[in-house]
Motif scaffolding. Structure first.
Motif, PDB file in Angstrom:
ATOM      1  N   GLN A 197       0.830  -1.205   0.000  1.00  0.00           N
ATOM      2  CA  GLN A 197       0.000   0.000   0.000  1.00  0.00           C
ATOM      3  C   GLN A 197       0.861   1.250   0.000  1.00  0.00           C
ATOM      4  O   GLN A 197       0.344   2.359  -0.108  1.00  0.00           O
ATOM      5  N   GLY A 229      -5.648  -2.748   4.336  1.00  0.00           N
ATOM      6  CA  GLY A 229      -4.886  -2.280   5.498  1.00  0.00           C
ATOM      7  C   GLY A 229      -3.706  -3.161   5.828  1.00  0.00           C
ATOM      8  O   GLY A 229      -2.774  -2.742   6.509  1.00  0.00           O
ATOM      9  N   GLN A 338      -3.587  -3.374  11.393  1.00  0.00           N
ATOM     10  CA  GLN A 338      -4.841  -2.777  10.949  1.00  0.00           C
ATOM     11  C   GLN A 338      -5.575  -3.617   9.917  1.00  0.00           C
ATOM     12  O   GLN A 338      -4.975  -4.312   9.106  1.00  0.00           O
ATOM     13  N   TYR A 499      -3.859   4.498   2.486  1.00  0.00           N
ATOM     14  CA  TYR A 499      -4.337   3.959   3.766  1.00  0.00           C
ATOM     15  C   TYR A 499      -5.176   5.055   4.398  1.00  0.00           C
ATOM     16  O   TYR A 499      -5.148   6.207   3.945  1.00  0.00           O
ATOM     17  N   GLY A 500      -5.938   4.712   5.449  1.00  0.00           N
ATOM     18  CA  GLY A 500      -6.671   5.739   6.186  1.00  0.00           C
ATOM     19  C   GLY A 500      -7.576   6.592   5.309  1.00  0.00           C
ATOM     20  O   GLY A 500      -7.801   7.766   5.602  1.00  0.00           O
ATOM     21  N   GLU A 695     -13.205   3.306   3.912  1.00  0.00           N
ATOM     22  CA  GLU A 695     -13.401   2.392   5.030  1.00  0.00           C
ATOM     23  C   GLU A 695     -14.772   2.517   5.689  1.00  0.00           C
ATOM     24  O   GLU A 695     -15.143   1.680   6.531  1.00  0.00           O
TER      25      GLU A 695
HETATM   26 MO    MO Z   1      -6.733   0.955   5.397  1.00  0.00          MO
END
Ligand code: MO
Ligand code: MCN
Length: 729
Positions: A197, A229, A338, A499-500, A695
């Motif tokens: 990622q 993740g 995660q 990510y996030g 997410e």
């Molecule tokens: Mo993620």
């Protein structure tokens, strides 16, 4: 405009016609295949690992054990166990052979002497410290207290208090493609093909470990079959493979089998919350006290997930008296990290279970209860200092409520005919756009092609389509003229990754800023070519026009004239070339929010979804089709987490769910339709005022679905996933 439109993914034609290039599709000459010997016990003293017999096998080129590299918070003896085995699946040794079959066969010739010692797998047992997960060390490796107001007094002054033990099992981030790595060796420069990622994280970590052995490491991300993740940070196998390449001075490939992947890819969730929460008779939530146990497995790098869960625990509600005690506990299991949602699904599950439980306890409608406590004014600083940014929570809740009431009345009709049907509702607050910034470069080539290079590293989300829409709008060109690329550390200097739920907002805004710089440059170049003053020129719709004369040059003409000698420009007033780079970061997270409503029926002992509705506010939606795709996938994953998926260990630490016949993920058979709608009230403060959606659905699904199952079965449910016995009449 393209932004806001449902545009099909430009990534797809290549992928759905089988032209994707995943890591195992890459075949380079003279590549050695690496296979890893893993522990089949959870806890043992490791006495001897002997690879000499394996080395004698024809086709085996090298084999080694005991590799140790210092990486913070990873298991002692990382990436290979050397004195103590800490979990099933931990790497012990590896073999390099000319083909993968020989490599796996040779593993059987590696001799391992060990002495099993007691293992501990239950985090609530582990905190008692009677059995050590790591010899000579405490199991409780992390404690933290988040405290605001006076929660005990608040509970004492409540009309009703509920006490719940809420369990969120460990799950396996089951990406379609298992992990792997391919390293090509040239002296001083390693090229690492990594389904990651974040190519830049991979480079940074690997350079930290091997920087003294090479001048640079270039990381290239091939097509990636999902990550969810789990592919953000390098794993033991990544270090082992790179080391093996340096040691043999050969190209080396490692590809994990599914059963290796399920025990070695870091598991997600794994939290137990012991909560007490109070309310007044009118539904006002008064206070929460939570003991949060996080099952870290054999490492301690997953503690940040408990911190996210703790600080997000108050959710979208105005409660101020909150105490969360975090206990980070090591066990003899695969390390924890995660999984899509990373801490926010845990928080949302706990606060929404609390709301339902309290509403039931005081005999109040659960939506009324939520309304009573929902924040009305934003921005708002939550009890632990998080700054919720923007939106209108009540507006969204009321819209979802209409759907809920309608579903409930249909459910009542079905219940009257004896069917076991229930409807669940939740409201969830998301925290995303994790930092710190992202980069984007735009280069207009001499032939007019516009190349956009983003630092984000999408791996299934469809981000390239979203970014192309943004850039095409900003530059006033056709979508087909924009070619979005990513995933190579040599294309872009510094970057973070995907990510996030950050890529669209951070890389998208960086791309807008780069586009604007590029337009200014285009105007300056055009001024030179058109012998005009910059003030007379306007950039509009992909061309620079002289407002006085009406004459114009297209972006393509400017680029080709600037970059080719045929343009006949030999004396440059302006620096030739048409490219720009920009970096964009927000100074806060973004906080999207949404609501899920679901109707479930228990059929043949299994929950079946009859109707599903999700509503989100993520600010500006760039491509509703992409966002909806994210929601649909996330809902199905949330269904898996609520109904099917659970990593189970025996008491002595052997993994009982080590393959797909024992670990059930949702398939097309269990899938169902999801209706999705969105509002654009809660804008972010970025130029393009978007927030993330990658997410959200894994956060919104479990609380609503579990509530629906609770209603259908008439039982109090406190555990993810539900088990068959929970569903009995
Ligand atoms: Mo993620
Ligand atoms: N989007 C949009 N408008 C917005 C926000 C997003 O149209 N306001 C679109 C974007 O163009 C992109 C998608 O929605 O196509 C998701 O964008 P974003 O919310 O920025 O999230 P990221 O691209 O950063 O994706 C990360 C997120 C995470 S953290 C996990 S975990 C996850 C997820 O994405 N893993 C996935 N979705 C996944 N989807 C697939 N197919 N595979 C994974 O591994």
């Amino acid at each position: 405009t393209l932004v806001g439109s449902r545009i099909r993914r430009i990534e797809d034609p290549r992928l759905i016609t089988g032209k994707g290039q995943y890591i195992d599709d890459l075949d380079l000459p003279d590549t050695l295949f690496l296979a890893i010997l893993r522990s089949n016990v959870a806890h043992a003293k490791l006495k001897r690992v002997d690879v000499s017999d394996a080395l004698k096998m024809p086709g085996v080129v090298d084999a080694f054990s005991g590799l140790n590299i210092k990486v913070e918070n990873r298991p002692r003896n990382f990436p290979m166990a050397s004195t103590e085995i800490l979990y099933e699946g931990q790497p012990l040794a590896c073999v390099l052979a000319t083909d993968r079959y020989t490599a796996y066969d040779a593993l059987e010739r590696v001799q391992v002497d060990f002495e099993e010692i007691p293992a501990v797998t239950d985090p609530l047992e582990a905190v008692k410290e009677s059995v050590s997960a790591v010899e000579g060390e405490k199991n409780l490796v992390y404690t933290k207290t988040y405290s605001s107001g006076n929660p005990q007094r608040a509970l004492d002054g409540s009309d009703r208090v509920v006490e719940l033990q809420l369990e969120i099992s460990r799950i396996y981030p089951a990406a379609m493609e298992t992990r792997g790595l391919l390293v090509t060796y040239t002296p001083n420069l390693l090229t690492v093909y990594a389904p990651t990622q974040s190519p830049h994280f991979m480079r940074r970590y690997l350079l930290e470990a091997f920087g003294k052995d090479v001048q640079d490491i270039r990381v290239i991300q091939p097509d990636v079959g999902g990550a969810f993740g789990s592919k953000l940070f390098p794993y033991p196998e990544d270090y082992i493979t790179v080391y093996a390449s340096l040691r043999t001075r050969r190209s080396v490939k490692w590809i994990s089998t599914r059963s290796e992947d399920i025990r070695s890819t870091y598991h997600g969730r794994g939290q137990i919350h012991r909560v007490k929460a109070g309310a007044r008779k009118d539904g006002t939530l008064t206070g929460i006290v939570d003991d949060l146990y996080i099952d870290l497995g054999a490492a301690s790098h997953g503690t940040y997930l408990a911190d996210i869960a703790a600080t997000m625990l108050p959710g979208p509600y105005s409660v101020r008296d909150v105490l969360v005690n975090v206990y980070g506990v090591r066990t003899n299991k695969t390390p924890l990290d995660q999984y899509r949602g990373a801490g926010r699904p845990e928080a949302s599950f706990v606060i929404e279970r609390i709301m339902d439980a309290l509403a039931d306890e005081i005999g109040m409608d659960p939506i009324e209860m939520r309304k009573r406590n929902l924040l009305r004014e934003l921005p708002y600083k939550n009890p632990f200092g998080l700054q919720y940014d923007s939106g209108d929570y009540l507006q969204l809740l009321e819209r979802a409520e209409k759907v809920f009431r309608e579903m409930e009345s249909r459910a009542r009709d079905l219940q009257r005919t004896g069917r076991r049907v229930g409807v669940g509702f939740d409201f969830y607050l998301e925290q995303n756009n994790f930092g710190p910034w992202e980069s984007a470069s735009i280069r207009v080539r001499g032939d007019g092609k516009i190349i956009v290079i983003i630092g984000a590293a999408p791996h299934g989300q469809g981000t390239a389509t979203g970014i192309a829409q943004i850039v095409a709008d900003e530059l006033g060109v056709n979508l087909e003229d924009v070619d979005v690329r990513w995933g190579d550390t040599s294309m872009i200097g510094e970057a973070y990754g995907t990510y996030g739920s950050r890529s669209l907002t951070l890389a998208g805004n960086a791309a807008i800023m780069a586009s604007r710089k590029l337009k200014e440059k285009a105007v300056r170049l055009a001024a030179q070519f058109m012998k005009s003053d910059v003030e007379e020129l306007r950039y509009e719709q992909g061309k620079v026009t002289n407002v006085k004369t009406g004459k114009f040059m297209t972006l393509k003409e400017i680029a080709s004239k600037s970059m080719s000698s045929l343009g006949g420009v030999w004396r440059y007033r302006e620096e030739p070339g048409l490219e720009a780079t920009a970096y964009f970061g927000l100074n806060n997270y973004t906080y999207p929010y949404g609501s899920h409503v679901v109707m479930v029926e228990i059929v043949d002992g299994r929950p079946r979804v009859l109707d599903y509705y999700a509503l989100d506010d993520i600010g500006k939606v760039v491509n509703p089709m992409l966002a909806e795709g994210q929601v649909r996938g996330g809902v199905i994953q949330g269904f898996g987490e609520t109904v099917l998926e659970e990593i189970v260990y025996s008491e002595n630490g052997s993994l009982l769910t080590g393959n797909f016949s024992d670990y059930a993920i949702p398939t097309a058979v269990e899938s169902f339709n999801v209706k999705w709608e969105y509002l654009e009230t809660g804008k972010s403060e970025a130029l393009l005022p978007s927030k993330g959606i990658g997410e959200g659905a894994t956060i919104g699904t479990p609380p609503a679905l579990l509530r629906a199952i609770e209603k259908a079965t008439g039982k109090k449910l406190t555990r993810l996933p539900v088990r068959p016995e929970d569903l009995l009449p």
